[in-house]
Design a protein around this motif. Structure first.
Motif, PDB file in Angstrom:
ATOM      1  N   GLY A  98      11.248  -2.050   5.983  1.00 22.00           N
ATOM      2  CA  GLY A  98      12.066  -1.004   6.610  1.00 22.00           C
ATOM      3  C   GLY A  98      11.279  -0.252   7.677  1.00 22.00           C
ATOM      4  N   PRO A  99      11.890   0.784   8.265  1.00 24.99           N
ATOM      5  CA  PRO A  99      11.214   1.531   9.351  1.00 24.99           C
ATOM      6  C   PRO A  99       9.975   2.274   8.844  1.00 24.99           C
ATOM      7  CG  PRO A  99      13.218   2.665   8.663  1.00 24.99           C
ATOM      8  CD  PRO A  99      13.195   1.357   7.936  1.00 24.99           C
ATOM      9  N   LEU A 100       8.996   2.423   9.754  1.00 26.46           N
ATOM     10  CA  LEU A 100       7.740   3.091   9.403  1.00 26.46           C
ATOM     11  C   LEU A 100       7.966   4.596   9.280  1.00 26.46           C
ATOM     12  CD1 LEU A 100       4.700   2.344   9.020  1.00 26.46           C
ATOM     13  CD2 LEU A 100       4.373   3.071  11.380  1.00 26.46           C
ATOM     14  N   THR A 101       7.527   5.184   8.173  1.00 21.65           N
ATOM     15  CA  THR A 101       7.700   6.632   7.963  1.00 21.65           C
ATOM     16  C   THR A 101       6.355   7.326   8.048  1.00 21.65           C
ATOM     17  OG1 THR A 101       7.507   6.236   5.592  1.00 21.65           O
ATOM     18  CG2 THR A 101       9.737   6.418   6.493  1.00 21.65           C
ATOM     19  N   GLN A 102       6.402   8.602   8.358  1.00 28.88           N
ATOM     20  CA  GLN A 102       5.165   9.399   8.421  1.00 28.88           C
ATOM     21  C   GLN A 102       4.576   9.534   7.014  1.00 28.88           C
ATOM     22  OE1 GLN A 102       3.716   9.574  11.511  1.00 28.88           O
ATOM     23  NE2 GLN A 102       3.110  11.631  10.896  1.00 28.88           N
ATOM     24  N   PRO A 103       3.251   9.419   6.849  1.00 29.43           N
ATOM     25  CA  PRO A 103       2.665   9.588   5.510  1.00 29.43           C
ATOM     26  C   PRO A 103       2.919  10.993   4.959  1.00 29.43           C
ATOM     27  CG  PRO A 103       0.963   9.082   7.156  1.00 29.43           C
ATOM     28  CD  PRO A 103       2.256   9.166   7.876  1.00 29.43           C
ATOM     29  N   PRO A 135      -7.060  10.876   5.657  1.00 30.33           N
ATOM     30  CA  PRO A 135      -6.164   9.843   5.137  1.00 30.33           C
ATOM     31  C   PRO A 135      -6.505   9.490   3.688  1.00 30.33           C
ATOM     32  CG  PRO A 135      -7.764   8.896   6.650  1.00 30.33           C
ATOM     33  CD  PRO A 135      -8.055  10.351   6.588  1.00 30.33           C
ATOM     34  N   LEU A 136      -5.499   9.104   2.916  1.00 28.37           N
ATOM     35  CA  LEU A 136      -5.711   8.636   1.543  1.00 28.37           C
ATOM     36  C   LEU A 136      -4.831   7.401   1.351  1.00 28.37           C
ATOM     37  CD1 LEU A 136      -6.838   8.950  -1.340  1.00 28.37           C
ATOM     38  CD2 LEU A 136      -4.999  10.553  -1.819  1.00 28.37           C
ATOM     39  N   LEU A 137      -5.468   6.224   1.206  1.00 25.83           N
ATOM     40  CA  LEU A 137      -4.744   4.958   1.086  1.00 25.83           C
ATOM     41  C   LEU A 137      -4.977   4.347  -0.287  1.00 25.83           C
ATOM     42  CD1 LEU A 137      -5.806   3.283   4.479  1.00 25.83           C
ATOM     43  CD2 LEU A 137      -3.955   4.889   4.119  1.00 25.83           C
ATOM     44  N   PHE A 138      -3.897   3.899  -0.924  1.00 23.49           N
ATOM     45  CA  PHE A 138      -3.982   3.115  -2.169  1.00 23.49           C
ATOM     46  C   PHE A 138      -3.481   1.714  -1.831  1.00 23.49           C
ATOM     47  CE2 PHE A 138      -3.408   7.511  -3.534  1.00 23.49           C
ATOM     48  CZ  PHE A 138      -4.353   7.639  -4.543  1.00 23.49           C
ATOM     49  N   ILE A 139      -4.356   0.709  -1.982  1.00 20.80           N
ATOM     50  CA  ILE A 139      -3.989  -0.673  -1.627  1.00 20.80           C
ATOM     51  C   ILE A 139      -4.137  -1.540  -2.879  1.00 20.80           C
ATOM     52  CG2 ILE A 139      -4.479  -2.621  -0.087  1.00 20.80           C
ATOM     53  CD1 ILE A 139      -5.874  -0.479   1.805  1.00 20.80           C
ATOM     54  N   SER A 140      -3.041  -2.177  -3.308  1.00 19.02           N
ATOM     55  CA  SER A 140      -3.088  -3.027  -4.507  1.00 19.02           C
ATOM     56  C   SER A 140      -1.901  -3.984  -4.515  1.00 19.02           C
ATOM     57  CB  SER A 140      -3.054  -2.169  -5.769  1.00 19.02           C
ATOM     58  OG  SER A 140      -2.920  -2.978  -6.920  1.00 19.02           O
ATOM     59  N   SER A 141      -2.102  -5.158  -5.114  1.00 13.97           N
ATOM     60  CA  SER A 141      -1.010  -6.135  -5.217  1.00 13.97           C
ATOM     61  C   SER A 141       0.045  -5.660  -6.223  1.00 13.97           C
ATOM     62  CB  SER A 141      -1.567  -7.493  -5.641  1.00 13.97           C
ATOM     63  OG  SER A 141      -2.230  -7.363  -6.899  1.00 13.97           O
ATOM     64  N   ALA A 142      -0.282  -4.598  -6.994  1.00 12.75           N
ATOM     65  CA  ALA A 142       0.686  -4.060  -7.969  1.00 12.75           C
ATOM     66  C   ALA A 142       1.845  -3.349  -7.265  1.00 12.75           C
ATOM     67  CB  ALA A 142      -0.020  -3.083  -8.900  1.00 12.75           C
ATOM     68  N   PHE A 143       1.625  -2.932  -6.003  1.00 14.74           N
ATOM     69  CA  PHE A 143       2.658  -2.184  -5.284  1.00 14.74           C
ATOM     70  C   PHE A 143       3.602  -3.145  -4.562  1.00 14.74           C
ATOM     71  CE2 PHE A 143      -1.147   0.843  -4.598  1.00 14.74           C
ATOM     72  CZ  PHE A 143      -1.033   1.327  -5.889  1.00 14.74           C
ATOM     73  N   GLU A 144       4.790  -2.617  -4.254  1.00 18.18           N
ATOM     74  CA  GLU A 144       5.751  -3.421  -3.499  1.00 18.18           C
ATOM     75  C   GLU A 144       5.362  -3.469  -2.032  1.00 18.18           C
ATOM     76  OE1 GLU A 144       9.726  -2.065  -4.018  1.00 18.18           O
ATOM     77  OE2 GLU A 144       9.696  -2.301  -6.205  1.00 18.18           O
ATOM     78  N   LYS A 145       5.692  -4.594  -1.382  1.00 14.70           N
ATOM     79  CA  LYS A 145       5.387  -4.744   0.040  1.00 14.70           C
ATOM     80  C   LYS A 145       6.242  -3.776   0.850  1.00 14.70           C
ATOM     81  CE  LYS A 145       3.686  -8.502   2.740  1.00 14.70           C
ATOM     82  NZ  LYS A 145       3.528  -9.909   2.898  1.00 14.70           N
ATOM     83  N   SER A 170       0.844  -1.217   0.000  1.00 14.24           N
ATOM     84  CA  SER A 170       0.000   0.000   0.000  1.00 14.24           C
ATOM     85  C   SER A 170       0.863   1.244   0.000  1.00 14.24           C
ATOM     86  CB  SER A 170      -0.883   0.007   1.249  1.00 14.24           C
ATOM     87  OG  SER A 170      -0.076   0.180   2.404  1.00 14.24           O
ATOM     88  N   TYR A 171       0.231   2.341  -0.362  1.00 11.70           N
ATOM     89  CA  TYR A 171       0.821   3.677  -0.218  1.00 11.70           C
ATOM     90  C   TYR A 171      -0.155   4.523   0.582  1.00 11.70           C
ATOM     91  CZ  TYR A 171       4.347   2.502  -3.706  1.00 11.70           C
ATOM     92  OH  TYR A 171       5.399   1.921  -4.364  1.00 11.70           O
ATOM     93  N   SER A 172       0.340   5.209   1.607  1.00 12.72           N
ATOM     94  CA  SER A 172      -0.558   6.028   2.435  1.00 12.72           C
ATOM     95  C   SER A 172      -0.109   7.487   2.417  1.00 12.72           C
ATOM     96  CB  SER A 172      -0.612   5.495   3.864  1.00 12.72           C
ATOM     97  OG  SER A 172       0.687   5.265   4.351  1.00 12.72           O
ATOM     98  N   PHE A 173      -1.100   8.369   2.375  1.00 10.33           N
ATOM     99  CA  PHE A 173      -0.850   9.821   2.329  1.00 10.33           C
ATOM    100  C   PHE A 173      -1.852  10.535   3.225  1.00 10.33           C
ATOM    101  CE2 PHE A 173       0.146   7.959  -1.792  1.00 10.33           C
ATOM    102  CZ  PHE A 173       1.460   8.377  -1.990  1.00 10.33           C
ATOM    103  N   ILE A 174      -1.523  11.792   3.546  1.00  7.36           N
ATOM    104  CA  ILE A 174      -2.512  12.675   4.195  1.00  7.36           C
ATOM    105  C   ILE A 174      -2.953  13.665   3.125  1.00  7.36           C
ATOM    106  CG2 ILE A 174      -2.877  14.477   5.934  1.00  7.36           C
ATOM    107  CD1 ILE A 174      -0.828  12.979   7.715  1.00  7.36           C
ATOM    108  N   ALA A 175      -4.237  13.608   2.773  1.00 13.87           N
ATOM    109  CA  ALA A 175      -4.770  14.504   1.735  1.00 13.87           C
ATOM    110  C   ALA A 175      -5.296  15.770   2.390  1.00 13.87           C
ATOM    111  CB  ALA A 175      -5.887  13.798   0.967  1.00 13.87           C
ATOM    112  N   GLU A 176      -4.872  16.913   1.865  1.00 17.20           N
ATOM    113  CA  GLU A 176      -5.320  18.207   2.400  1.00 17.20           C
ATOM    114  C   GLU A 176      -6.524  18.700   1.605  1.00 17.20           C
ATOM    115  OE1 GLU A 176      -2.264  21.123   4.071  1.00 17.20           O
ATOM    116  OE2 GLU A 176      -1.138  20.101   2.485  1.00 17.20           O
TER     117      GLU A 176
END
Length: 934
Positions: free
Chosen positions: A249-254, A236-246, A51-57
């Motif tokens: 590494g350490p957890l980063t802020q969105p 929050p804005l999450l994109f979840i798909s098997s197309a993305f890499e797992k 997944s890719y996670s973001f904070i949408a403004e």
């Protein structure tokens, strides 16, 4: 590689896309402690999944309909959408849903019916639920989820959109820290798990599926939304798909993205053209798994679309920094393609590709920023016409001041004589010529030009007639000012400290409206003004009780002569106290006989008691912007641990309300009031805000519809009893006591309605409102013998202060939407709007009706007092509104125009409507006016 393919749209990256929009989902509900506790599956996918996670403004106004528009069109909606949000029209702008339908995609939608109104005939299947019935937390979401199992098994759809409303409704009713939030987030987590597992099981080798999770807006600390605080704009804005890499590494802020970026990203993902008016940027990580050539192709498409939009909106687009950057990146892209086609696969090619990609991203960011600033296109001509009419009406009100506040209380603007003057026709011709020139040369659409010629000429005639009336009024003033004033000493000394404070306060408040910080913190202005007013009243009472008591008879004679001379010479002075020849008229003579014994000391203490009350009320609700996040007494009371304290406070407040209101009610109204207040407590207990002493276990929470309707019956009963007395006093007998009883009963009915609509922690606001009114009536206004104009302005000031004591501000987020659904089983537009407006403006409304009760009950006043009160109230409302409209027109390109100035304009507009209704009621009750008609 030989034939140009840049006009063709790239193929889609995903087979099926599911968009789950959770209304009012704040970023900390997913990325904060609540997310870890209540959304374990989503947290796991965010931290370790593909997944890719973001904070949408989101941009203000943070209400649902404009945010859906932003998500689907990529453009920034106008502020008027706040009002249109109540009944959304079809969306005509180019948007993702229309593009998908045109491309033959099959779209299914379940959830908020705003989508169905915005995109009619776009969905192959849909089931809409009403978004405005905020007391429904469960059914509104169950109606969406019941379709899920069936739809996920099917293959006949490409895009599935689900809009869940329960979390938003919980926020409106109980706030973000409510115990109901956790279970709702857990429910959403289970739904996301079900969808994700289903999408993974159905995946084919060729194209993966995509799950998008987002919120339309967040919620403030009080659970509402509409403003620009972090809690409201960060989702929050999450994109979840098997197309993305797992994730590893350490957890980063969105990272932060704009809400408008979703439209461009989904367009690329679905292989659709990017919407024409989109100002969004492609979220690159979503396409990061593709080859460098494809990535460059996607960002080039986005840049091309943004640069074309810039060309349409900006004449000097070539000088724009973003456009220049885009052209440089495009040239570099061309060089990269040449190298690529030559079969160069070295490290140099990859590094050059990364450099071109970086250039494109910088160009996109700059283009998007330039376009976002140019979104506002103002219809200046229509705005100017409106402003001219408003300023003319204000000038007429100010010029009519002497006559309106004379003993006859005349306010007459005769437009008919102006229709036969030469000046009128000359002005009409000139304005019509201007109208023709503007409308024929205007490039963009203009609201006033789109009107029929008949309407436009009517408006021109109105402007001309008002202008002629102003000129004739000025001429009359100059004619009347020629004879010398008989007693100049009186006119110069007739200004008291109260008058000076009123004038300075009004001017100061109006000037403060030109600064965004003063609008955000306007409550501070009103708190300062009423505190200063209390101190001046204290000085007046001391002078009245101690200084004037020892006056010799000569002073009394002087006062009497002064009143005589005012009666003869000055029409401007508001004389609503009986004729000057009466020996009781002067303050000096009245003070000695009025206040005796203990009453005198209570009278002296009353301003200080009022100051203490105001200080306590300030601690109840933190409002404004700068300090709104600070803990206040209201927050403490509404927390789940303090339910017994809140229940005790609510019970005591309701008892106090009864004792303060019942004193002038008839027996029937007293009984109705008792039962009504019991009903208010029962309603709050039914919906779980308060508890009964014998109630230990947590009882089932209901919507309290029966209890609320029980209260409405008594509200209508009390108001009907009062109206019957008023009609009796107007038609049958001119008995003032019957009339004042009738008015007080109408007032009592409105107090009962306010008690029902106010949240339990706000009931002390109502108690202090009644207490201050009682004290000021008995111990300040009567002994000091203020005239109607001064009393009206004091009422207006206190009304404004109580608007903020309720917890309101100039931001939309503080509007308590839940008040509009008390006692309603489903969303009914007119009652919901009326109840929400009444609950929001209860402070100013109750003070205005109390003013009418007070002026009508004062038997020793001139019958013109009510007319004076009505005129002053209208003037006090008109001055700030008219000046603010001029200021806001001048500041239309200000940085905070949408987040600060526009919401304030909306509040002012609604307040003007309410004031117009109050003034109509005043005019109907004006005994002097009705006698004149007879």
């Amino acid at each position: 590689g030989m034939v140009s393919n840049w006009t063709k749209i790239p193929p889609p990256l995903f087979k099926k896309v599911v968009i789950v929009l959770i209304d009012a989902l704040r970023d900390d509900f997913v990325f904060g402690s609540k997310g870890k506790q209540f959304m374990p599956y989503t947290t796991q996918v965010v931290e370790k999944g593909t997944s890719y996670s973001f904070i949408a403004e989101a941009k203000p106004p943070t209400v649902t309909m404009p945010r859906i528009k932003a998500l689907m069109t990529g453009s920034i909606p106008g502020f008027i959408d706040v009002i249109v949000n109540l009944n959304s029209p079809a969306l005509l702008d180019d948007n993702l849903i229309w593009q998908a339908k045109t491309a033959g995609k099959r779209i299914i939608f379940y959830g908020d019916d705003t989508w169905v109104k915005l995109f009619p005939k776009h969905f192959v299947e849909y089931d809409g639920t009403t978004s405005f019935f905020v007391s429904d937390f469960t059914e509104v979401d169950d109606n969406v989820t019941r379709h899920l199992d069936r739809v996920l098994k099917r293959e006949d759809w490409d895009l599935l959109i689900l809009h869940y409303l329960g979390l938003d409704h919980i926020g409106h009713m109980t706030g973000p820290n409510s115990p109901l939030v956790g279970p709702k987030l857990r429910e959403m987590d289970n739904i996301l798990k079900k969808i994700h597992i289903s999408l993974l099981s159905k995946e084919e080798a060729s194209l993966p599926n995509l799950l998008v999770v987002c919120g339309d807006h967040g919620m403030s600390e009080t659970g509402s939304h509409g403003g620009s605080s972090d809690g409201e704009v960060h989702t929050p804005l999450l994109f979840i798909s098997s197309a993305f890499e797992k994730r590893s590494g350490p957890l980063t802020q969105p990272g932060f993205v704009q809400q408008t970026d979703l439209a461009s990203t989904l367009a690329v993902g679905l292989g659709l053209p990017i919407s024409r008016n989109s100002v969004g940027n492609l979220i690159l990580p979503v396409v990061g798994g593709k080859t460098m050539r494809e990535q460059l192709r996607f960002v080039h498409l986005n840049g091309f679309q943004l640069s074309r939009l810039l060309q349409e909106n900006t004449p000097a687009y070539e000088k724009d920094l973003g456009y220049e950057h885009f052209k440089i990146a495009e040239k570099s892209h061309g060089n990269w393609i040449k190298l690529y086609l030559e079969g160069n696969n070295s490290e140099i090619l990859l590094n050059l590709g990364k450099k071109v990609l970086k250039q494109y991203l910088e160009a996109l960011k700059t283009l998007s920023s330039s376009l976002s600033k140019q979104v506002a296109q103002y219809d200046v001509y229509s705005m100017m016409v409106g402003t001219v009419i408003i300023m003319e009406v204000l000038l007429l009100l100010l010029l009519s001041l002497p006559k309106a506040l004379s003993s006859q209380a005349e306010f007459e603007v005769s437009l008919s004589p102006q229709l036969f003057s030469l000046l009128f026709y000359l002005m009409c011709l000139m304005l019509c010529a201007v109208h023709v020139i503007v409308c024929t040369s205007a490039e963009s659409s203009c609201y006033f030009c789109s009107m029929s010629w008949l309407t436009a000429v009517g408006v021109m005639m109105l402007i001309s007639a008002l202008m002629c009336s102003i000129l004739s009024a000025i001429a009359k003033i100059f004619e009347n000012s020629r004879p010398p004033v008989k007693n100049p000493v009186v006119s110069s000394s007739s200004w008291s400290e109260i008058d000076v404070l009123i004038l300075a306060g009004t001017i100061g408040h109006v000037l403060s409206l030109g600064a965004s910080s003063f609008i955000e913190e306007e409550h501070q202005t009103w708190y300062f003004l009423i505190n200063t007013l209390c101190l001046v009243l204290c000085q007046e009472l001391c002078r009245n009780n101690f200084l004037l008591k020892e006056c010799d008879p000569q002073h009394s004679t002087t006062v009497k002569q002064n009143f005589d001379s005012i009666g003869e010479a000055s029409e401007c002075k508001n004389i609503d106290i009986p004729a000057a020849r009466n020996s009781k008229v002067g303050k000096a003579t009245s003070s000695t006989e009025f206040i005796k014994g203990s009453d005198k000391w209570i009278s002296l203490a009353s301003p200080w008691i009022i100051l203490i009350c105001c200080r306590l009320l300030r601690s109840l609700n933190q409002t404004g912007v700068q300090w709104a996040h600070r803990p206040d007494f209201g927050h403490w009371l509404t927390s789940s641990e303090q339910k017994s304290e809140l229940s005790f406070l609510a019970a005591v407040s309701l008892l106090m309300i009864f004792f303060l209101v019942q004193r002038r009610c008839s027996l029937v109204s007293k009984i109705a009031m008792v039962l009504g207040l019991l009903g208010v407590y029962s309603y709050r207990a039914a919906i779980g805000n308060v508890i009964f002493p014998w109630q230990h276990a947590s009882k089932d929470i209901s919507k309290g519809i029966t209890e609320a309707r029980f209260v409405y019956v008594f509200v209508l009963g009390i108001v009907f009893t009062g109206t019957k007395d008023l009609l009796k006093s107007q038609v049958i007998s001119a008995d003032s006591s019957v009339k004042s009883t009738g008015l007080w009963e109408v007032y009592s009915g409105l107090v009962l309605l306010a008690a029902l609509l106010f949240r339990p922690h706000n009931l002390p606001v109502l108690v202090f409102c009644l207490l201050i009114q009682t004290m000021m009536t008995k111990y300040i206004w009567r002994p000091l013998k203020f005239d109607a104009a001064q009393i009206t302005i004091m009422h207006y000031w206190f009304g404004q202060a109580f608007f903020y004591f309720q917890g309101n501000s100039n931001g939309i987020a503080t509007v308590d939407v839940s008040a509009g659904f008390v006692g309603l089983e489903s969303y009914v537009e007119i009652p919901a709007i009326f109840l929400t407006a009444f609950a929001t403006y209860a402070g100013p409304l109750l003070w205005a009706i109390h003013l009418l009760c007070y002026l009508s009950s004062e038997v020793n006043r001139n019958s013109a007092a009510v007319g004076h009160g009505c005129f002053c109230y209208a003037l006090m409302r008109s001055i700030p509104v008219a000046i603010y409209i001029v200021l806001v027109t001048g500041l239309r390109y200000h940085l905070f125009i949408w987040s600060v100035f526009s919401p304030k304009l909306l509040y002012e507009g609604v307040h003007v409507f309410i004031t117009a209704a109050i003034c109509l009621f005043f005019t109907a009750m004006d005994q002097n006016h009705s006698h004149k008609l007879q």
